[in-house]
Design a protein around this motif. Structure first.
Motif, PDB file in Angstrom:
ATOM      1  N   CYS A  89       0.873  -1.180   0.000  1.00 47.42           N
ATOM      2  CA  CYS A  89       0.000   0.000   0.000  1.00 47.42           C
ATOM      3  C   CYS A  89       0.904   1.222   0.000  1.00 47.42           C
ATOM      4  N   SER A  90       0.728   2.101  -0.964  1.00 47.25           N
ATOM      5  CA  SER A  90       1.580   3.281  -1.053  1.00 47.25           C
ATOM      6  C   SER A  90       0.769   4.473  -1.539  1.00 47.25           C
ATOM      7  N   ALA A  91       1.396   5.631  -1.554  1.00 47.83           N
ATOM      8  CA  ALA A  91       0.750   6.843  -2.034  1.00 47.83           C
ATOM      9  C   ALA A  91       1.797   7.750  -2.636  1.00 47.83           C
ATOM     10  N   SER A  92       1.363   8.583  -3.564  1.00 50.07           N
ATOM     11  CA  SER A  92       2.240   9.565  -4.183  1.00 50.07           C
ATOM     12  C   SER A  92       1.891  10.953  -3.687  1.00 50.07           C
ATOM     13  N   GLY A  93       2.918  11.779  -3.516  1.00 46.33           N
ATOM     14  CA  GLY A  93       2.671  13.172  -3.197  1.00 46.33           C
ATOM     15  C   GLY A  93       2.333  13.457  -1.756  1.00 46.33           C
ATOM     16  N   ILE A  94       2.401  12.450  -0.900  1.00 46.54           N
ATOM     17  CA  ILE A  94       2.115  12.669   0.510  1.00 46.54           C
ATOM     18  C   ILE A  94       2.941  11.697   1.330  1.00 46.54           C
ATOM     19  N   ASN A  95       3.391  12.154   2.488  1.00 49.71           N
ATOM     20  CA  ASN A  95       4.160  11.316   3.377  1.00 49.71           C
ATOM     21  C   ASN A  95       3.200  10.593   4.316  1.00 49.71           C
ATOM     22  N   LEU A  96       3.277   9.275   4.319  1.00 47.86           N
ATOM     23  CA  LEU A  96       2.341   8.475   5.115  1.00 47.86           C
ATOM     24  C   LEU A  96       2.777   8.283   6.558  1.00 47.86           C
ATOM     25  N   ASP A  97       3.905   8.873   6.974  1.00 50.48           N
ATOM     26  CA  ASP A  97       4.442   8.504   8.286  1.00 50.48           C
ATOM     27  C   ASP A  97       3.593   9.002   9.467  1.00 50.48           C
ATOM     28  N   SER A  98       2.651   9.907   9.227  1.00 52.23           N
ATOM     29  CA  SER A  98       1.773  10.346  10.308  1.00 52.23           C
ATOM     30  C   SER A  98       0.397   9.688  10.254  1.00 52.23           C
ATOM     31  N   TYR A  99       0.273   8.666   9.428  1.00 53.37           N
ATOM     32  CA  TYR A  99      -1.001   7.978   9.261  1.00 53.37           C
ATOM     33  C   TYR A  99      -0.931   6.537   9.737  1.00 53.37           C
ATOM     34  N   ALA A 100      -1.979   6.117  10.420  1.00 50.10           N
ATOM     35  CA  ALA A 100      -2.202   4.692  10.628  1.00 50.10           C
ATOM     36  C   ALA A 100      -2.777   4.135   9.334  1.00 50.10           C
ATOM     37  N   ILE A 101      -2.367   2.945   8.977  1.00 49.66           N
ATOM     38  CA  ILE A 101      -2.851   2.316   7.756  1.00 49.66           C
ATOM     39  C   ILE A 101      -3.537   1.002   8.100  1.00 49.66           C
ATOM     40  N   GLY A 102      -4.760   0.891   7.679  1.00 52.17           N
ATOM     41  CA  GLY A 102      -5.514  -0.340   7.889  1.00 52.17           C
ATOM     42  C   GLY A 102      -5.689  -1.096   6.590  1.00 52.17           C
ATOM     43  N   TRP A 103      -5.622  -2.392   6.692  1.00 53.88           N
ATOM     44  CA  TRP A 103      -5.959  -3.259   5.563  1.00 53.88           C
ATOM     45  C   TRP A 103      -7.339  -3.839   5.829  1.00 53.88           C
ATOM     46  N   PHE A 104      -8.170  -3.818   4.817  1.00 52.94           N
ATOM     47  CA  PHE A 104      -9.537  -4.291   4.925  1.00 52.94           C
ATOM     48  C   PHE A 104      -9.832  -5.250   3.780  1.00 52.94           C
ATOM     49  N   ARG A 105     -10.713  -6.179   4.048  1.00 53.00           N
ATOM     50  CA  ARG A 105     -11.216  -7.015   2.981  1.00 53.00           C
ATOM     51  C   ARG A 105     -12.627  -6.571   2.653  1.00 53.00           C
ATOM     52  N   GLN A 106     -12.965  -6.704   1.383  1.00 50.54           N
ATOM     53  CA  GLN A 106     -14.275  -6.236   0.976  1.00 50.54           C
ATOM     54  C   GLN A 106     -14.870  -7.172  -0.050  1.00 50.54           C
ATOM     55  N   ALA A 107     -16.023  -7.711   0.266  1.00 50.80           N
ATOM     56  CA  ALA A 107     -16.782  -8.532  -0.669  1.00 50.80           C
ATOM     57  C   ALA A 107     -17.838  -7.648  -1.322  1.00 50.80           C
ATOM     58  N   PRO A 108     -18.246  -7.960  -2.549  1.00 48.73           N
ATOM     59  CA  PRO A 108     -19.251  -7.140  -3.244  1.00 48.73           C
ATOM     60  C   PRO A 108     -20.515  -6.979  -2.411  1.00 48.73           C
ATOM     61  N   GLY A 109     -20.943  -5.743  -2.244  1.00 51.90           N
ATOM     62  CA  GLY A 109     -22.178  -5.471  -1.523  1.00 51.90           C
ATOM     63  C   GLY A 109     -22.077  -5.556  -0.015  1.00 51.90           C
TER      64      GLY A 109
END
Length: 122
Positions: free
Chosen positions: A22-42
């Motif tokens: 998981c990454s991002a451009s143009g922003i530093n993620l070091d002040s963010y908590a990052i969650g991983w989620f699973r998602q089924a349709p609907g």
């Protein structure tokens, strides 16, 4: 506002492993908590892991604890989800979301990515 980008999904046999990024451009993620989620349709997103900013703590629900590990490399602005001993019921789309500093409720997260598909065959 920014958008996260996930990668690393694929097709594996039961018992196999995958590592998602998981990454991002143009922003530093070091002040963010990052969650991983699973998602089924609907269905609502369900958290499978979370890592606080500065990696001060991690969270896993019982059904993945011991099998999934989340880490972060702030120098690379990337958060990883290592999934081992995968089961067919782990099949889903996995997305990452960002929250300020610490892991919290699902509603605290935003900047969702498009997701990456994980398929586990039996």
């Amino acid at each position: 506002q920014f958008q996260l980008v996930e990668s690393g999904g694929g097709l594996v046999h039961a018992g196999g492993s995958l590592t998602l990024s998981c990454s991002a451009s143009g922003i530093n993620l070091d002040s963010y908590a990052i969650g991983w989620f699973r998602q089924a349709p609907g269905k609502d997103r369900v958290m499978v892991s979370c890592i606080n900013a500065r990696a001060s703590d991690t969270y896993y629900p019982l059904d993945v604890k011991g099998r999934f590990t989340t880490t972060r490399d702030d120098a690379k602005n990337t958060i990883y989800l290592e999934m081992t001993n995968l089961k067919p019921e782990d099949t889903d789309i996995y997305v990452c979301g960002a929250a300020h500093w610490i892991c919290g409720a699902r509603s605290d997260f935003g900047s969702w990515g498009q997701g990456t598909r994980v398929t586990v065959s039996s």
